[in-house]
Write an enzyme that holds these catalytic residues in place. Structure first.
Site, PDB file in Angstrom:
ATOM      1  N   GLU A 184       5.761  -5.493  33.177  1.00 33.20           N
ATOM      2  CA  GLU A 184       4.551  -5.385  32.348  1.00 33.20           C
ATOM      3  C   GLU A 184       3.531  -4.402  32.931  1.00 33.20           C
ATOM      4  OE1 GLU A 184       3.245  -9.475  31.855  1.00 33.20           O
ATOM      5  OE2 GLU A 184       4.368  -9.628  29.992  1.00 33.20           O
ATOM      6  N   GLU A 253      10.634 -11.313  26.656  1.00 32.07           N
ATOM      7  CA  GLU A 253       9.819 -12.527  26.739  1.00 32.07           C
ATOM      8  C   GLU A 253       9.317 -12.914  25.357  1.00 32.07           C
ATOM      9  OE1 GLU A 253       6.668 -12.670  29.600  1.00 32.07           O
ATOM     10  OE2 GLU A 253       7.916 -11.912  31.246  1.00 32.07           O
TER      11      GLU A 253
END
Length: 817
Positions: A184, A253
């Protein structure tokens, strides 16, 4: 001429079939549609299970339940600070045994996505980085910095080499088909300027150079360089597009719920919304989807990040913190997965052609007549239609219950309870030989290196008789603090998940002459997310002042010479083991007292049901069972009274605060104790209590499956297991209500409620509607009592027609023992 088979699916039901996933020396690559394993494109459904958030004894069952739920892949992070707490000293034992975890996944016939990072976020302490990394001269985290890159490469290579030595990559015949580098970074890379791009390019090159034989991914990294696959994280990823036409659409995710903070309510995500998001992703070309989390588990010890993340990391996942399927979420998603897998060949064969039929209406079509199929997705973007259809797949609910008992079983008297406890007082202020003095106020993390939550700041000052009444002003970066004047608690303060800082103004009375100010600063997990999060501090950095003295003057104490103590005396004495000779067993037992250690022994509850401690009555601290930390506890941190609703309308976009429960109650009351940590008798429980509590109120809890509930209407489709092209020809069977006891040694022993007609209510509070068959209860009893599972056709042929012209439902509530 070949016959064309048409398979029509509503968006929610897209899902089936679990293929045995054994890979022997497999070739793993990708093209624009999917991951390609041994030359075959695959639709893969994955779920995150973090190995240190459960125990090795739990792993086989968790992984089997994942497989039974329709998963192909298990995804896990690798936690650097767990494995290398001291530089060049590694620990891969017990819950940290990564190799054993990967092999356990392989033994179940599933695949692995290994997210090495080594930054993980994950609401994990310091984002997974070891604290010693912070003290390397010249280091800057997650940027084009040579000291950081050298350490990152060294640990990443260490993990890859371990996997290679055990032949765990798919290219070696093992289960690992994917690895991830970084995590991320694209969310925050703009803060690092031009160095971010060179860092990401370096990370990609470094990862590829390790020659794993499987693809690498970067999540939330739109500029991930080839051949790294950039992937999506979020509640929805159907609109995500990879940065290259040669890369598949992957979702690393899919947030199945959300994490919880001390002081916050319990977030949850309705399965209807989650299933819709999954189906929509595959409908629009996705071929790899991972639930974050599929089993969340427990933040044992001091592993929580945040700060203020709770010890429970349940995450409203399909498998709950204790390892039990969460229904209806687990079963509903299982059916979605089955429907998707029925369509796997069509989904990977070509790209979807999406036709708009107007506002909120579209039809994606997969067609390859040369391969004998057409796959049509029916449009269900209309909100009301989505609400009706999304609930049709799985209607089973399992209602968990908690059975409580006192730690000592049958209680005979309060005196008897207290006699079973012993204690040790934790000294206020400086009590250790390694205390030191410094001029000024020190930042906590740089001082303690996070070896303890606690740092004492102590100062002795002289006060004239007419200046004894004053106000102590303290400012801290967080996360909480207790102020003592001459050994007595004067006041406390705490931050929260939104703002960790603490500012206190405490009216105090100082002793004429010498007085001692002792400030106990504490952390509740270190920051794990954000640009430059490693530089965010904690502790009392000031100012510290005495305000309102004679003539309205103020004394700034910040630049005085302070004495510091890292950690507690009880930590130095290893009281958490319970074996010290310092324990006191005299009556009465001190309760509601700050800074005290408690100890008792207890027997494990009979059976195999998961165990927890209900720490209601305690304040804040940490607990150990047989020397193993079950984590920080804080039942006195109550969530806000606002924000929760009796039910959550899942229609529309979901967000982390949309669906909340448990408002006005302790954020966490129950604390998981793994069965494998318990002996049958003489288990030792130790607690360190900061702010005052009554340990005699602690109860031991077993989590059990209560009632089974199921609601199926005449308009429901067939069970997904019965779907096939042949079933749609001629007379097809109708919907079926299925019930199955969750444990293999259980049978259905009691039917609490059964109604065919227009029943009302929810599981635990069903009632008959205006229309109800008089035969329903007897028919269900005959079909189900004494069996592990039962199936009942939902039709007037079974129950008769109590009200013609009305769509009827069968509702059953049963018990298993």
């Amino acid at each position: 001429m070949a016959m064309i088979r048409i398979e029509s699916l509503v968006i929610l039901s897209l899902a089936l079939g679990l293929l045995e996933m054994t890979v022997s020396g497999a070739s793993v690559s990708y093209d624009h549609r999917a991951l390609v394993i041994d030359g075959k494109r695959r639709v893969l459904i994955s779920g995150s299970i973090h190995y240190p958030r459960s125990t090795p004894e739990m792993w086989p069952d968790l992984i089997q339940k994942s497989k039974d739920g329709g998963l192909d892949v298990i995804e896990t992070y690798v936690f650097w600070n767990l494995h290398e707490p001291t530089r060049n000293q590694y620990d891969f034992e017990g819950r940290k045994d990564l190799v054993r975890f990967v092999k356990t996944v392989a033994e179940a016939g599933l695949l692995v996505h290994l997210r090495i990072g080594p930054y993980v976020c994950a609401e994990w302490n310091y984002g997974g980085f070891p604290l010693w990394l912070h003290f390397i001269p010249g280091i800057k985290f997650r940027t084009d910095n040579e000291p950081f890159k050298a350490e990152m490469k060294r640990f990443t290579a260490k993990v890859v080499d371990m996997m290679k030595q055990e032949k765990l990559y798919a290219s070696q015949g093992g289960p690992i088909i994917l690895s991830q580098v970084e995590n991320e970074y694209g969310n925050i890379d703009s803060a690092y300027g031009s160095a971010a791009k060179s860092y990401i390019n370096w990370a990609a090159t470094m990862a590829i150079s390790l020659d794993t034989g499987v693809p690498w991914v970067m999540c939330q990294q739109s500029d991930a360089p080839d051949p790294i696959i950039n992937t999506c994280n979020g509640f929805y990823c159907d609109q995500f597009t990879p940065n290259s036409k040669n890369k598949p659409k992957m979702w690393t995710e899919n947030w199945s719920g959300w994490f919880q903070s001390f002081g916050g309510a319990v977030p949850y995500r309705p399965v209807e919304d989650l299933a819709f998001a999954v189906a929509r992703f595959f409908q629009l070309g996705g071929t790899f989807q991972n639930y974050y989390m599929y089993h969340g588990g427990t933040n044992f010890g001091r592993t929580t990040g945040g700060p203020f993340i709770t010890t429970s990391y349940d995450y409203d996942a399909p498998i709950d913190e204790y390892g039990l399927p969460r229904q209806p979420k687990w079963g509903h998603l299982k059916d979605v997965h089955k429907a998707i897998k029925l369509c796997e060949a069509a989904l990977v064969a070509t790209d979807p052609a999406v036709t708009s039929l107007g506002p909120n209406l579209e039809v994606p079509l997969y067609t390859r007549q040369d391969q004998d199929y057409v796959l049509l997705f029916l449009p269900i973007l209309v909100p009301n239609l989505r609400q009706q259809l999304i609930s049709m797949i799985n209607a089973a609910v399992v209602s968990p219950t908690f059975r409580r008992q006192y730690l000592k079983g049958n209680i005979v008297s309060p005196e008897a309870i207290q006699s079973d406890w012993s204690w040790v007082n934790e000294p206020v202020g400086i009590s250790k030989n390694n205390a030191f003095t410094k001029v000024g106020l020190l930042e906590q993390i740089n001082t303690t290196a996070d070896v303890s939550d606690y740092l004492w700041y102590s100062l002795s000052i002289g006060i004239q008789e007419d200046e004894s009444q004053t106000v102590l002003h303290v400012e801290s970066l967080g996360h909480a603090l207790h102020a003592f004047i001459n050994g007595k608690l004067a006041g406390s303060g705490r931050g929260n998940s939104g703002n960790a800082k603490v500012a206190l103004d405490i009216p105090i009375t100082l002793t004429s002459g010498k007085s001692t100010i002792d400030l106990l600063s504490l952390t509740v997990g270190l920051q794990n997310y954000g640009a430059f999060f490693d530089t965010w501090g904690a502790g009392i950095t000031g100012p510290v002042k005495l305000k309102g003295l004679k003539n309205g003057t103020t004394i700034d104490l910040s630049s005085q010479q302070w004495t510091y103590q890292i950690g507690l005396k009880g930590e130095e004495l290893r009281l958490s083991s319970g074996s010290s000779s310092r324990w006191v067993s005299q009556s009465p037992l001190p309760t509601k007292q700050t800074l005290i250690w408690y100890k008792t022994n207890f027997n494990a509850p009979a059976g195999n049901n998961p165990v927890a401690l209900d720490l209601t009555g305690m304040g804040k601290g940490e607990a150990w069972v047989n020397g193993q930390s079950i984590g920080r506890y804080w039942p006195t941190y109550i969530s806000s009274n606002s924000g929760c609703t009796d039910s959550c309308d899942y229609r529309g976009s979901f967000s982390a605060n949309k669906c909340l429960k448990n408002c006005g109650k302790p954020s966490q009351q129950l604390y998981h104790v793994p069965r494998s940590w318990l002996k049958s008798t003489m288990n030792t429980l130790v607690l360190f209590e900061e702010i005052g509590g009554d340990p005699t109120q602690i109860t031991i809890v077993t989590r059990q499956v209560g009632n089974l509930c199921s609601w199926v209407s005449e308009s429901h489709p067939l069970p997904v297991d019965m779907w096939s092209s042949d079933q749609y020809r001629g007379n097809k069977p109708g919907p079926v209500l299925s019930m199955k006891c969750p444990s293999p040694n259980q049978v259905i022993t009691y039917i609490k409620f059964a109604s065919f007609g227009t029943p009302r209510g929810t599981c635990g509070s069903y009632s008959h509607g205006k229309c109800s068959s008089t035969k329903a209860l007897s028919i269900v009893r005959k079909a189900c009592i004494g069996l592990k599972s039962c199936n009942i056709g939902v039709s007037v042929d079974t129950f008769g027609d109590p009200c013609s012209g009305v769509t009827k439902s069968l509702v059953v509530e049963a018990s298993c023992t």
